[in-house]
Design a protein around this motif. Structure first.
Motif, PDB file in Angstrom:
ATOM      1  N   VAL A  83      15.641  85.383  47.565  1.00 10.88           N
ATOM      2  CA  VAL A  83      15.544  86.837  47.700  1.00 10.88           C
ATOM      3  C   VAL A  83      15.952  87.520  46.407  1.00 10.88           C
ATOM      4  O   VAL A  83      15.239  88.384  45.876  1.00 10.88           O
ATOM      5  CB  VAL A  83      16.401  87.334  48.887  1.00 10.88           C
ATOM      6  N   VAL A 113       6.696  88.786  56.547  1.00 14.67           N
ATOM      7  CA  VAL A 113       7.748  89.816  56.527  1.00 14.67           C
ATOM      8  C   VAL A 113       8.172  90.222  57.933  1.00 14.67           C
ATOM      9  O   VAL A 113       9.241  90.827  58.109  1.00 14.67           O
ATOM     10  CB  VAL A 113       7.296  91.076  55.749  1.00 14.67           C
ATOM     11  N   THR A 126       8.593  96.111  60.817  1.00 18.69           N
ATOM     12  CA  THR A 126       9.450  95.208  60.045  1.00 18.69           C
ATOM     13  C   THR A 126      10.907  95.585  60.247  1.00 18.69           C
ATOM     14  O   THR A 126      11.237  96.724  60.581  1.00 18.69           O
ATOM     15  CB  THR A 126       9.119  95.283  58.546  1.00 18.69           C
ATOM     16  N   GLU A 128      14.444  94.938  58.079  1.00 19.19           N
ATOM     17  CA  GLU A 128      14.979  94.403  56.825  1.00 19.19           C
ATOM     18  C   GLU A 128      15.974  93.272  57.094  1.00 19.19           C
ATOM     19  O   GLU A 128      16.913  93.418  57.878  1.00 19.19           O
ATOM     20  CB  GLU A 128      15.650  95.501  56.009  1.00 19.19           C
ATOM     21  N   GLY A 129      15.731  92.137  56.463  1.00 22.13           N
ATOM     22  CA  GLY A 129      16.620  90.992  56.580  1.00 22.13           C
ATOM     23  C   GLY A 129      16.369  90.116  57.781  1.00 22.13           C
ATOM     24  O   GLY A 129      17.055  89.109  57.959  1.00 22.13           O
ATOM     25  N   ASN A 130      15.378  90.478  58.638  1.00 24.68           N
ATOM     26  CA  ASN A 130      15.161  89.743  59.880  1.00 24.68           C
ATOM     27  C   ASN A 130      13.851  88.965  59.917  1.00 24.68           C
ATOM     28  O   ASN A 130      13.377  88.603  60.991  1.00 24.68           O
ATOM     29  CB  ASN A 130      15.208  90.702  61.079  1.00 24.68           C
ATOM     30  N   ALA A 131      13.247  88.731  58.763  1.00 23.46           N
ATOM     31  CA  ALA A 131      12.062  87.871  58.739  1.00 23.46           C
ATOM     32  C   ALA A 131      12.470  86.443  59.092  1.00 23.46           C
ATOM     33  O   ALA A 131      13.634  86.058  58.965  1.00 23.46           O
ATOM     34  CB  ALA A 131      11.401  87.920  57.367  1.00 23.46           C
ATOM     35  N   ASN A 137      11.827  87.823  53.729  1.00 22.47           N
ATOM     36  CA  ASN A 137      12.812  88.839  53.360  1.00 22.47           C
ATOM     37  C   ASN A 137      12.673  89.235  51.898  1.00 22.47           C
ATOM     38  O   ASN A 137      12.848  90.403  51.535  1.00 22.47           O
ATOM     39  CB  ASN A 137      14.218  88.318  53.644  1.00 22.47           C
ATOM     40  N   LYS A 141      11.755  93.139  50.554  1.00 20.67           N
ATOM     41  CA  LYS A 141      12.536  93.864  49.546  1.00 20.67           C
ATOM     42  C   LYS A 141      11.654  94.276  48.369  1.00 20.67           C
ATOM     43  O   LYS A 141      11.790  95.386  47.827  1.00 20.67           O
ATOM     44  CB  LYS A 141      13.708  93.006  49.067  1.00 20.67           C
TER      45      LYS A 141
END
Length: 271
Positions: A83, A113, A126, A128-131, A137, A141
């Motif tokens: 990341v 994503v 989506t 954020e951070g939960n793919a 992730n 970003k």
């Protein structure tokens, strides 16, 4: 137009040839010295460019002298800090674009994503951070960083699993036993349609939008992959008997309605 394509690989090179044939002036980047001559032979202006993660390119100022940039660099695999590494790559590119003539950017992202939740997912869905994977992730970003820039307009395309030509899905699972997720629908797209969607976005001057790029058809894995294997005389995979039916389907409604795009390969089963 003058169009730069950062990443002339399996998708980027045929895209470059397609846009060249539409009379655009095409500049293409590669990380391989051997491929520089290949690009020259195809009348694509070549640049040897690497992101390690910062930009490493000698005599590349002309690469950024373009109307539009297609950014086609997936996050590298096998890194613990994927990341952070990919975000540094993207920031290095943004720094170079700022102050350049580039007004538009098309970012090639992925349906990875989306979080691993069942049901139909569309572009806003989506978290954020939960793919499911770090690469998803990383792409999310990157998307957000690019979309908030003021000096250029970004359009994001989230492609599903890529197939076509020498990339045959049969090779993915052939011969494997008791594969999980057999009822999961495939979310795939043929390379011809990837190029078609990108071409449509360029021609319609679409800016500031996010699109899913997946085919109309979503056959389940336990139907699709055995059929693909048999078509190539490979050993078909087998799947676990007791599998949940709660799986994810990626919607292509926006790309068909907003772009008016009709798929050349609407059903992956036809391949």
């Amino acid at each position: 137009m003058t169009i730069s394509i950062l990443g002339c690989g399996w998708l980027g090179l045929p895209l470059a040839e397609h846009l060249r044939d539409k009379k655009h002036l095409i500049k293409g980047s590669t990380t391989s010295e051997e491929k520089v001559e290949l690009l020259k032979g195809k009348k694509i202006i070549p640049f040897l460019l690497k992101l390690e993660p910062n930009l490493n390119c000698n005599n590349c100022d002309d690469f950024w002298d373009s109307d539009l940039l297609v950014l086609n660099i997936p996050p590298g695999r096998g890194r613990d800090n994927i990341v952070e590494y990919h975000l540094r790559q993207i920031k290095s590119i943004v720094k170079k674009i700022n102050g350049s003539p580039v007004e538009r950017l098309i970012f090639i992202s992925s349906t990875s994503v989306y979080p691993p939740k069942p049901g139909i997912v569309a572009e806003p869905d989506t978290e954020e951070g939960n793919a499911k994977r770090p690469s998803g992730n990383a792409l999310l970003k990157a998307e957000k960083l690019l979309m908030k820039q003021d000096s250029f307009d970004t359009t994001v395309i989230r492609f599903g699993g890529l197939y076509g030509y020498d990339r045959n899905p049969a090779n993915f699972l052939a011969g494997r036993k008791n594969v999980s997720g057999g009822n999961a629908p495939v979310n795939l797209i043929h390379r011809d349609d990837c190029i078609g969607i990108i071409d449509r976005i360029i021609n319609k001057d679409i800016r500031g939008e996010i699109f899913n790029g997946v085919s109309d058809g979503h056959p389940p894995k336990n139907m699709y992959y055995p059929a693909a294997a048999r078509a190539m005389d490979l050993e078909p995979p087998t799947f676990e008997e007791n599998d949940s039916k709660n799986h994810k389907v990626v919607s292509n409604k926006k790309v068909t309605e907003v772009l008016g795009y009709k798929f050349k390969h609407p059903n992956p089963m036809d391949f």
